[in-house]
Design an enzyme around this catalytic site. Sequence first.
Site, PDB file in Angstrom:
ATOM      1  N   CYS A 293       9.948  24.289  29.530  1.00  0.00           N
ATOM      2  CA  CYS A 293       9.451  24.612  28.172  1.00  0.00           C
ATOM      3  C   CYS A 293       8.756  26.002  28.461  1.00  0.00           C
ATOM      4  O   CYS A 293       8.723  26.843  27.824  1.00  0.00           O
ATOM      5  CB  CYS A 293       8.509  23.773  27.709  1.00  0.00           C
ATOM      6  SG  CYS A 293       7.087  23.077  28.616  1.00  0.00           S
TER       7      CYS A 293
ATOM      8  N   GLU B  34       2.975  18.967  24.161  1.00  0.00           N
ATOM      9  CA  GLU B  34       3.432  20.056  24.627  1.00  0.00           C
ATOM     10  C   GLU B  34       4.887  20.034  24.462  1.00  0.00           C
ATOM     11  O   GLU B  34       5.706  19.288  25.297  1.00  0.00           O
ATOM     12  CB  GLU B  34       2.944  20.003  26.147  1.00  0.00           C
ATOM     13  CG  GLU B  34       3.330  21.336  27.021  1.00  0.00           C
ATOM     14  CD  GLU B  34       3.020  20.982  28.373  1.00  0.00           C
ATOM     15  OE1 GLU B  34       4.055  21.851  29.213  1.00  0.00           O
ATOM     16  OE2 GLU B  34       2.312  20.769  28.775  1.00  0.00           O
TER      17      GLU B  34
END
Length: 484
Positions: A287, A251
């Site tokens: 993110c 991720e």
Amino acid sequence: MNQQQIGQKKWNVIVDNEPIDVTDRYEIENPATGRPLALVPDCSVADVDRAVAASKAAQKLWAALPPRQRAAQLRTFAEVVKSHAEELAMLDAVDGGFSLAMMRRDVEAGLELIDIFADMALDLGGRTVPVSENLHFTTNEPFGVVARIGAFNHPIFFALSKIAAPLVAGNSVLLKAPDQTPLSSLRLAELAIGVLPTNLLITISGRGSISGRAIVRHPDIRRIGFIGSTATGRSIQRDASEVGVKHISLELGGKNAQIVFADADLEKAAHGAVNGMNFTWTAGQSCGSTSRLLVHSSVAAQLTERVAELVRAIRVGLPLDESTQMGPLVSEAQYQKSVDAISTAVSDGARIVTGGARPEGLGEEGWFLSPTVLADVAPGSFVEQTEIFGPVLSIVTFETDDEALRIANGVEYGLTATVWSSNTTRALTVARQVDAGYVIVNGGSRHYWGLPFGGTKASGVGREESIDELLSYTEVRTTTVVLD
């Protein structure tokens, strides 16, 4: 535990329910002051080898338990963690600079995901396949020792939520604590003593270039889950490939777009844009932050003004102050990266609408930066293309649907996207064409536990927070019984 006690405490890596004698330690800082906070173990390759050997032995007995028994023990552990929730939230607030209120929510979210994965235990049952007159069935088998490498921006949330699926699936977990914010992960391993089987969960702290790399390259670790930068993710892939065939989920970064059409509900879109930036959660260091606000030119001025009003109202302050909504950035490096990005954006023609400097009233200590909104950001410019990982929101205008899509898809990342329009056909058409793994229509960017979360392109490989994550920590074994 207060800040003085944090500095006085001897932070340890636990193996066999006892602290190990690490060869070195390193200093972490308090980002609200920039001054030293604590010394933590800087594990060596030998320390990692010892931890993996212990974890490997513990996994065999754990895997022999039925999945629901494993889930029950994990729930017991979650209750112990819950009783220490305030302590764990405080540790993240102090060594990460995040507001205490939001770190409490991180603990709650991590515990909720443990509960969700425990609910999924019976989904590990496999299936029968009627391909002949014989008996054919599959089972989901654990890998063995699994490595979970967390990120600095949600330390306890990632520690709790990312060990859940591997443990329910029958693996043991080697948890690599974030370099900058290791305290809650180290404390979590202490809380596991006497609650989880010995060595089932071991936390390793240390510099990623040494202990992290040793974990990635260890031959007995065949499954790795990583959260962090795209550059580090690619480095992990390279290192792992040199020593074996490993299953790796990543991720990674994001330069996520919120696309606002002229027919959108602008008030909701403004709140969605500000909330999606995670100013008040991690000072934009996420993110998933929606750091690009793409707005139709006809409503850009109106939306920009409202977004600026909401951002100016955010209270920046010390992490442990209950009135604080946003704390400092985690380090001088992250602070300087944001400051430099703002300066570059202005040089490229962008305009600072609000923020862009240290907030008033907080002195000169710590890595504080006011939440910043930039307007007149050009597509293709540095700040529009680059993941800043800080409190910097860029507003870009467009004229047509096709132009909005070109801008949204014109970055290397593809994690999340949000589309705002009262025209359902338009919204769904754009949602289908945007390059992102997680798309929301007419709602602020948020996670819905149980939905697969993950990115495309440079934003990663694999999906988490769902049954996909649980099954990804198993290998499928096919068995045939030939019947007489």
